[in-house]
Design a protein around this motif. Structure first.
Motif, PDB file in Angstrom:
ATOM      1  N   ALA A   6       0.826  -1.211   0.000  1.00  0.00           N
ATOM      2  CA  ALA A   6       0.000   0.000   0.000  1.00  0.00           C
ATOM      3  C   ALA A   6       0.859   1.260   0.000  1.00  0.00           C
ATOM      4  O   ALA A   6       0.543   2.238  -0.675  1.00  0.00           O
ATOM      5  CB  ALA A   6      -0.946  -0.012   1.200  1.00  0.00           C
ATOM      6  N   LEU A   7       1.954   1.238   0.772  1.00  0.00           N
ATOM      7  CA  LEU A   7       2.866   2.383   0.775  1.00  0.00           C
ATOM      8  C   LEU A   7       3.467   2.607  -0.604  1.00  0.00           C
ATOM      9  O   LEU A   7       3.543   3.737  -1.086  1.00  0.00           O
ATOM     10  CB  LEU A   7       3.995   2.173   1.787  1.00  0.00           C
ATOM     11  N   LYS A   8       3.892   1.526  -1.247  1.00  0.00           N
ATOM     12  CA  LYS A   8       4.487   1.643  -2.575  1.00  0.00           C
ATOM     13  C   LYS A   8       3.474   2.203  -3.574  1.00  0.00           C
ATOM     14  O   LYS A   8       3.795   3.105  -4.359  1.00  0.00           O
ATOM     15  CB  LYS A   8       4.993   0.286  -3.054  1.00  0.00           C
ATOM     16  N   SER A   9       2.264   1.682  -3.533  1.00  0.00           N
ATOM     17  CA  SER A   9       1.216   2.160  -4.437  1.00  0.00           C
ATOM     18  C   SER A   9       0.950   3.648  -4.229  1.00  0.00           C
ATOM     19  O   SER A   9       0.860   4.423  -5.185  1.00  0.00           O
ATOM     20  CB  SER A   9      -0.057   1.348  -4.200  1.00  0.00           C
ATOM     21  N   LEU A  10       0.845   4.053  -2.964  1.00  0.00           N
ATOM     22  CA  LEU A  10       0.603   5.455  -2.631  1.00  0.00           C
ATOM     23  C   LEU A  10       1.764   6.332  -3.093  1.00  0.00           C
ATOM     24  O   LEU A  10       1.561   7.396  -3.689  1.00  0.00           O
ATOM     25  CB  LEU A  10       0.408   5.589  -1.118  1.00  0.00           C
ATOM     26  N   ARG A  11       2.979   5.866  -2.838  1.00  0.00           N
ATOM     27  CA  ARG A  11       4.178   6.611  -3.235  1.00  0.00           C
ATOM     28  C   ARG A  11       4.236   6.805  -4.742  1.00  0.00           C
ATOM     29  O   ARG A  11       4.476   7.918  -5.228  1.00  0.00           O
ATOM     30  CB  ARG A  11       5.426   5.858  -2.748  1.00  0.00           C
ATOM     31  N   LEU A  12       4.018   5.745  -5.487  1.00  0.00           N
ATOM     32  CA  LEU A  12       4.066   5.834  -6.944  1.00  0.00           C
ATOM     33  C   LEU A  12       2.960   6.739  -7.481  1.00  0.00           C
ATOM     34  O   LEU A  12       3.187   7.527  -8.399  1.00  0.00           O
ATOM     35  CB  LEU A  12       3.974   4.439  -7.569  1.00  0.00           C
ATOM     36  N   HIS A  13       1.781   6.631  -6.887  1.00  0.00           N
ATOM     37  CA  HIS A  13       0.667   7.481  -7.304  1.00  0.00           C
ATOM     38  C   HIS A  13       0.985   8.963  -7.066  1.00  0.00           C
ATOM     39  O   HIS A  13       0.579   9.833  -7.840  1.00  0.00           O
ATOM     40  CB  HIS A  13      -0.607   7.084  -6.555  1.00  0.00           C
ATOM     41  N   ALA A  14       1.740   9.228  -5.997  1.00  0.00           N
ATOM     42  CA  ALA A  14       2.122  10.606  -5.665  1.00  0.00           C
ATOM     43  C   ALA A  14       3.346  11.072  -6.448  1.00  0.00           C
ATOM     44  O   ALA A  14       3.763  12.226  -6.317  1.00  0.00           O
ATOM     45  CB  ALA A  14       2.390  10.726  -4.169  1.00  0.00           C
ATOM     46  N   GLY A  15       3.949  10.169  -7.237  1.00  0.00           N
ATOM     47  CA  GLY A  15       5.119  10.541  -8.028  1.00  0.00           C
ATOM     48  C   GLY A  15       6.371  10.738  -7.198  1.00  0.00           C
ATOM     49  O   GLY A  15       7.245  11.536  -7.548  1.00  0.00           O
ATOM     50  N   MET A  16       6.465  10.001  -6.100  1.00  0.00           N
ATOM     51  CA  MET A  16       7.610  10.151  -5.204  1.00  0.00           C
ATOM     52  C   MET A  16       8.526   8.943  -5.305  1.00  0.00           C
ATOM     53  O   MET A  16       8.098   7.864  -5.699  1.00  0.00           O
ATOM     54  CB  MET A  16       7.117  10.303  -3.764  1.00  0.00           C
ATOM     55  N   ASN A  17       9.793   9.133  -4.901  1.00  0.00           N
ATOM     56  CA  ASN A  17      10.708   8.000  -4.810  1.00  0.00           C
ATOM     57  C   ASN A  17      10.849   7.595  -3.343  1.00  0.00           C
ATOM     58  O   ASN A  17      10.341   8.274  -2.443  1.00  0.00           O
ATOM     59  CB  ASN A  17      12.059   8.310  -5.467  1.00  0.00           C
ATOM     60  N   GLN A  18      11.535   6.486  -3.102  1.00  0.00           N
ATOM     61  CA  GLN A  18      11.671   5.985  -1.735  1.00  0.00           C
ATOM     62  C   GLN A  18      12.435   6.942  -0.834  1.00  0.00           C
ATOM     63  O   GLN A  18      12.106   7.084   0.344  1.00  0.00           O
ATOM     64  CB  GLN A  18      12.349   4.610  -1.746  1.00  0.00           C
ATOM     65  N   THR A  19      13.423   7.618  -1.388  1.00  0.00           N
ATOM     66  CA  THR A  19      14.197   8.584  -0.602  1.00  0.00           C
ATOM     67  C   THR A  19      13.293   9.700  -0.087  1.00  0.00           C
ATOM     68  O   THR A  19      13.390  10.105   1.076  1.00  0.00           O
ATOM     69  CB  THR A  19      15.342   9.172  -1.449  1.00  0.00           C
ATOM     70  N   GLN A  20      12.412  10.183  -0.939  1.00  0.00           N
ATOM     71  CA  GLN A  20      11.489  11.249  -0.537  1.00  0.00           C
ATOM     72  C   GLN A  20      10.515  10.764   0.540  1.00  0.00           C
ATOM     73  O   GLN A  20      10.233  11.492   1.491  1.00  0.00           O
ATOM     74  CB  GLN A  20      10.712  11.757  -1.751  1.00  0.00           C
TER      75      GLN A  20
END
Length: 91
Positions: A6-20
């Motif tokens: 869920a975190l990965k999906s949310l992050r990708l949807h927000a256009g963010m990388n893991q560092t951010q």
């Protein structure tokens, strides 16, 4: 869906990388392992990550928890309410 998925999906949807996503809260390495399901994440850390990026915690949890997990939470909430009532009646 797991918390990490869920975190990965949310992050990708927000256009963010893991560092951010991890910035200032956990290491990128730890965050990456959470997304991959290698490490669990504490609730307080999860909430810190979500709120730091202005994501709604309740919506996130609703989408990421299974029906069984939601049911268990509701059962425990009911038990906590009953304990509060019992304590109130004793005083």
């Amino acid at each position: 869906m797991t918390i990490g998925e869920a975190l990965k999906s949310l992050r990708l949807h927000a256009g963010m990388n893991q560092t951010q996503m991890a910035a200032g809260i956990v290491t990128e390495s730890f965050y990456s392992k959470v997304e991959r399901g290698v490490h669990a994440i504490d609730a307080d850390v999860l909430i810190q990550i979500l709120t730091a990026h202005h994501f709604d915690v309740t919506t996130f949890l609703h989408k990421s928890l299974t029906n069984n997990q939601r049911s268990l939470i509701l059962i425990w909430q009911g038990k906590l309410r009953m304990l509060k009532i019992i304590r109130t009646c004793r005083h």
